[in-house]
Design a protein around this motif. Structure first.
Motif, PDB file in Angstrom:
ATOM      1  N   VAL A 126       0.771  -1.249   0.000  1.00  0.00           N
ATOM      2  CA  VAL A 126       0.000   0.000   0.000  1.00  0.00           C
ATOM      3  C   VAL A 126       0.801   1.296   0.000  1.00  0.00           C
ATOM      4  CG1 VAL A 126      -2.012  -1.037   1.133  1.00  0.00           C
ATOM      5  CG2 VAL A 126      -0.225  -0.038   2.529  1.00  0.00           C
ATOM      6  N   PHE A 127       2.096   1.267   0.339  1.00  0.00           N
ATOM      7  CA  PHE A 127       2.857   2.497   0.572  1.00  0.00           C
ATOM      8  C   PHE A 127       3.560   2.956  -0.695  1.00  0.00           C
ATOM      9  CE2 PHE A 127       6.471   4.674   2.991  1.00  0.00           C
ATOM     10  CZ  PHE A 127       5.680   5.707   3.457  1.00  0.00           C
ATOM     11  N   LEU A 128       3.705   4.260  -0.850  1.00  0.00           N
ATOM     12  CA  LEU A 128       4.259   4.833  -2.067  1.00  0.00           C
ATOM     13  C   LEU A 128       5.786   4.887  -2.087  1.00  0.00           C
ATOM     14  CD1 LEU A 128       3.384   6.125  -4.715  1.00  0.00           C
ATOM     15  CD2 LEU A 128       3.369   8.324  -3.558  1.00  0.00           C
ATOM     16  N   VAL A 129       6.427   5.157  -0.962  1.00  0.00           N
ATOM     17  CA  VAL A 129       7.879   5.359  -0.923  1.00  0.00           C
ATOM     18  C   VAL A 129       8.587   4.006  -0.839  1.00  0.00           C
ATOM     19  CG1 VAL A 129       9.782   6.412   0.346  1.00  0.00           C
ATOM     20  CG2 VAL A 129       7.596   7.604   0.175  1.00  0.00           C
ATOM     21  N   PRO A 130       9.561   3.748  -1.739  1.00  0.00           N
ATOM     22  CA  PRO A 130      10.270   2.466  -1.705  1.00  0.00           C
ATOM     23  C   PRO A 130      11.163   2.327  -0.480  1.00  0.00           C
ATOM     24  CG  PRO A 130      11.170   3.878  -3.420  1.00  0.00           C
ATOM     25  CD  PRO A 130       9.993   4.600  -2.835  1.00  0.00           C
ATOM     26  N   ALA A 131      11.377   1.097  -0.059  1.00  0.00           N
ATOM     27  CA  ALA A 131      12.213   0.810   1.111  1.00  0.00           C
ATOM     28  C   ALA A 131      13.658   1.233   0.899  1.00  0.00           C
ATOM     29  CB  ALA A 131      12.134  -0.676   1.444  1.00  0.00           C
ATOM     30  N   ASP A 132      14.076   1.391  -0.349  1.00  0.00           N
ATOM     31  CA  ASP A 132      15.449   1.807  -0.657  1.00  0.00           C
ATOM     32  C   ASP A 132      15.796   3.133   0.015  1.00  0.00           C
ATOM     33  OD1 ASP A 132      14.124   0.266  -2.733  1.00  0.00           O
ATOM     34  OD2 ASP A 132      16.010   0.329  -3.804  1.00  0.00           O
ATOM     35  N   VAL A 133      14.806   4.001   0.158  1.00  0.00           N
ATOM     36  CA  VAL A 133      15.016   5.318   0.762  1.00  0.00           C
ATOM     37  C   VAL A 133      15.547   5.173   2.185  1.00  0.00           C
ATOM     38  CG1 VAL A 133      13.814   7.406   1.553  1.00  0.00           C
ATOM     39  CG2 VAL A 133      13.290   6.428  -0.680  1.00  0.00           C
ATOM     40  N   LEU A 134      15.102   4.165   2.875  1.00  0.00           N
ATOM     41  CA  LEU A 134      15.563   3.898   4.234  1.00  0.00           C
ATOM     42  C   LEU A 134      16.771   2.957   4.234  1.00  0.00           C
ATOM     43  CD1 LEU A 134      15.053   4.351   7.219  1.00  0.00           C
ATOM     44  CD2 LEU A 134      13.306   2.583   7.142  1.00  0.00           C
ATOM     45  N   TYR A 135      16.743   1.987   3.344  1.00  0.00           N
ATOM     46  CA  TYR A 135      17.807   0.991   3.286  1.00  0.00           C
ATOM     47  C   TYR A 135      19.171   1.610   2.964  1.00  0.00           C
ATOM     48  CZ  TYR A 135      20.743  -2.756   1.654  1.00  0.00           C
ATOM     49  OH  TYR A 135      21.804  -3.594   1.483  1.00  0.00           O
ATOM     50  N   LEU A 136      19.240   2.483   1.960  1.00  0.00           N
ATOM     51  CA  LEU A 136      20.518   3.048   1.520  1.00  0.00           C
ATOM     52  C   LEU A 136      21.279   3.778   2.630  1.00  0.00           C
ATOM     53  CD1 LEU A 136      19.609   4.268  -2.066  1.00  0.00           C
ATOM     54  CD2 LEU A 136      21.103   2.369  -1.450  1.00  0.00           C
ATOM     55  N   PRO A 137      20.649   4.737   3.338  1.00  0.00           N
ATOM     56  CA  PRO A 137      21.426   5.408   4.395  1.00  0.00           C
ATOM     57  C   PRO A 137      21.797   4.467   5.544  1.00  0.00           C
ATOM     58  CG  PRO A 137      19.193   6.302   4.280  1.00  0.00           C
ATOM     59  CD  PRO A 137      19.349   5.359   3.141  1.00  0.00           C
ATOM     60  N   MET A 138      20.939   3.496   5.824  1.00  0.00           N
ATOM     61  CA  MET A 138      21.272   2.539   6.876  1.00  0.00           C
ATOM     62  C   MET A 138      22.504   1.721   6.490  1.00  0.00           C
ATOM     63  SD  MET A 138      17.501   1.151   8.010  1.00  0.00           S
ATOM     64  CE  MET A 138      18.165  -0.165   9.031  1.00  0.00           C
ATOM     65  N   ALA A 139      22.518   1.221   5.269  1.00  0.00           N
ATOM     66  CA  ALA A 139      23.638   0.391   4.819  1.00  0.00           C
ATOM     67  C   ALA A 139      24.920   1.208   4.679  1.00  0.00           C
ATOM     68  CB  ALA A 139      23.284  -0.286   3.500  1.00  0.00           C
ATOM     69  N   LEU A 140      24.791   2.465   4.300  1.00  0.00           N
ATOM     70  CA  LEU A 140      25.982   3.308   4.192  1.00  0.00           C
ATOM     71  C   LEU A 140      26.564   3.649   5.559  1.00  0.00           C
ATOM     72  CD1 LEU A 140      24.974   5.671   1.282  1.00  0.00           C
ATOM     73  CD2 LEU A 140      26.930   4.129   1.321  1.00  0.00           C
ATOM     74  N   SER A 141      25.690   3.839   6.537  1.00  0.00           N
ATOM     75  CA  SER A 141      26.195   4.177   7.865  1.00  0.00           C
ATOM     76  C   SER A 141      26.766   2.960   8.590  1.00  0.00           C
ATOM     77  CB  SER A 141      25.096   4.832   8.710  1.00  0.00           C
ATOM     78  OG  SER A 141      24.086   3.898   9.009  1.00  0.00           O
ATOM     79  N   ARG A 142      26.283   1.776   8.238  1.00  0.00           N
ATOM     80  CA  ARG A 142      26.783   0.529   8.835  1.00  0.00           C
ATOM     81  C   ARG A 142      27.015  -0.502   7.738  1.00  0.00           C
ATOM     82  NH1 ARG A 142      25.934  -0.708  14.313  1.00  0.00           N
ATOM     83  NH2 ARG A 142      27.355  -2.389  13.765  1.00  0.00           N
ATOM     84  N   PRO A 143      28.081  -0.351   6.926  1.00  0.00           N
ATOM     85  CA  PRO A 143      28.329  -1.295   5.829  1.00  0.00           C
ATOM     86  C   PRO A 143      28.455  -2.743   6.298  1.00  0.00           C
ATOM     87  CG  PRO A 143      29.868   0.552   5.717  1.00  0.00           C
ATOM     88  CD  PRO A 143      29.087   0.700   6.983  1.00  0.00           C
ATOM     89  N   ASP A 144      28.909  -2.937   7.547  1.00  0.00           N
ATOM     90  CA  ASP A 144      29.031  -4.284   8.078  1.00  0.00           C
ATOM     91  C   ASP A 144      27.676  -4.965   8.248  1.00  0.00           C
ATOM     92  OD1 ASP A 144      28.760  -2.229  10.144  1.00  0.00           O
ATOM     93  OD2 ASP A 144      28.892  -3.862  11.599  1.00  0.00           O
TER      94      ASP A 144
END
Length: 195
Positions: free
Chosen positions: A32-50
């Protein structure tokens, strides 16, 4: 409204509960939601690459579960739930056009293109799968492959290249994936109608 929603979703990456928010956003994006999860996933993965692969797994599982919810909405609650959602996002006419020509092969193709480039949005594919009655087990397997490939590819890129790849992902990966999706669609049409 969309920019505010995007900014709010992005702000969730800095919270201690970011993993839960990622799971929630990935789940609702698939139904149902319009904004893709990538918007949240990318900064999370960049801040904690491990933790990039861990986040990819969370996003994949939640996205597939959300896809199952979308399938059930399409299959059992189209008029009561799905149609108002599609009308709200202005996707109802597009959905009806897809519905008219959709079969299992087309759903497979749409899951791949949606997983790669958000074309069409995943919520449209999951609801359509339920409406036309795609076998639920087949749908789940396809969703795992399509969504998992996207998030795992992003995890690999972010782990390998870090911050410099972020701008590329945000600005150009969609175009490249979109071109690949168009190529797949053209191949599907060629195989279906030429042979």
């Amino acid at each position: 409204m969309l920019r505010g929603l995007y900014d709010w979703t992005l702000s969730l990456a800095a919270r201690k509960s970011a993993e839960w928010w990622l799971a929630f956003i990935a789940f609702v994006e698939s139904s149902v939601f319009l904004v893709p999860a990538d918007v949240l996933y990318l900064p999370m993965a960049l801040s904690r690459p491990d933790r990039a692969y861990r986040y990819a797994l969370i996003a994949t599982v939640a996205s597939v579960l959300g896809g199952i919810a979308g399938w059930f909405i399409g299959h059992y609650a189209y008029d009561a739930v799905a149609r108002p959602i599609l009308e709200f996002y202005g996707k109802y006419d597009e959905f009806e056009q897809l519905r008219a020509g959709a079969g299992v092969g087309f759903i497979v193709l749409m899951l791949i293109t949606s997983g790669a480039a958000h074309l069409p949005p995943i919520k449209v594919v999951t609801i359509l799968s339920g409406v036309i009655g795609v076998n639920l087990l087949l749908f789940i397997v396809l969703a795992i492959v399509a969504r998992g490939a996207r998030f795992l590819l992003l995890a690999w890129l972010l782990r390998r290249y870090g911050e410099p790849i972020r701008e590329f992902i945000e600005k150009r990966l969609g175009l490249i994936a979109g071109a690949g999706a168009v190529a797949l669609i053209l191949l599907y049409i060629l195989v279906k109608y030429a042979f």
